[in-house]
Design an enzyme around this catalytic site. Structure first.
Site, PDB file in Angstrom:
ATOM      1  CG  ASP A   9      70.030 -68.351 -20.044  1.00 31.31           C
ATOM      2  OD1 ASP A   9      70.776 -68.578 -19.078  1.00 31.31           O
ATOM      3  OD2 ASP A   9      70.003 -69.064 -21.073  1.00 31.31           O
ATOM      4  CG  ASP A  11      76.120 -70.330 -21.538  1.00 30.47           C
ATOM      5  OD1 ASP A  11      77.003 -71.187 -21.625  1.00 30.47           O
ATOM      6  OD2 ASP A  11      76.314 -69.206 -21.043  1.00 30.47           O
ATOM      7  CG  ASP A 159      68.392 -71.721 -23.653  1.00 32.95           C
ATOM      8  OD1 ASP A 159      68.735 -71.213 -22.569  1.00 32.95           O
ATOM      9  OD2 ASP A 159      68.944 -72.733 -24.123  1.00 32.95           O
TER      10      ASP A 159
END
Length: 216
Positions: A9, A11, A159
């Protein structure tokens, strides 16, 4: 032996983009006369793509489509501002890249993803949300990235709860980092199993997951 890829991922995992996203959201809202949003609010809105972000950001009965258009225009021009890799990430990627092919998949608009990754992570395949590929947690983006880097299996690193679900939908293990946009309790509630608290430990945990999941 089938090749394992590491899919990232962007961001909240590789790049700290929250301040820049907040500025873009508020520039779009201000252009339409809407009230601004706080950093904490924007943190809670991100993860499901720009459309969902702006739908959550506009006030009740606000025009989310106009806000999205304003956001996309502003962010494409300003996406480098208030944005940087998390400390230790460039070094971790260099080490991991010696052993595993890697790709980056993001729900951020594809143009911004390619701009940022060309600056910060050159040479790593990257793609974002576009009309021809459903956004995460649909697994399509993951499968396209795996094909692009020539791997049959992957470990997905993110995240958020969206990343946990993306990995599940792609039938891959998920490693959740704890320096991003969600806390451990939120990720665990979504089914998160593997966690990393600092970038220097990423490679060791990835190797453990590879052994436990794929026996290699």
């Amino acid at each position: 032996m089938e090749k394992i890829g590491i899919l990232w991922d962007l961001d909240g995992t590789l790049l700290d983009t929250l301040e820049g996203l907040k500025n873009a959201v508020n520039a779009a809202l201000a252009s339409l006369g809407y009230p601004e949003r706080s950093l904490a609010e924007v943190r809670s809105f991100v993860g499901n793509g720009a459309g969902v972000l702006m739908t959550r950001a506009v006030p009740e009965n606000g025009d989310a489509e106009k806000a999205l258009a304003a956001f996309q225009t502003y962010y494409q021009a300003h996406c480098r501002e208030k944005t940087a890799p998390y400390p230790g990430i460039p070094e971790a990627l260099r080490e991991i890249g010696k052993k595993y092919p890697m790709a980056i998949v993001s729900n951020k608009p594809d143009g911004a993803v390619k701009t940022l990754c060309a600056d910060y992570f050159p040479g790593i395949f990257a793609r974002g949300e576009s009309a021809d590929c459903p956004r995460k947690p649909a697994p399509n983006m993951v499968y396209q990235a795996m094909a692009a880097i020539g791997c049959e299996k992957c470990i997905y690193v993110g995240d958020s709860e969206v990343d946990v679900l993306t990995a599940k939908n792609a039938q891959a293990p998920c490693l959740s980092v704890l320096w991003g946009f969600r806390d451990r309790a939120e990720i665990q509630a979504a089914g998160g199993r593997y966690f990393c608290a600092e970038p220097a430990k990423l490679l060791n945990i990835i190797e453990r997951i590879a052994q436990e999941t794929y026996g290699q």
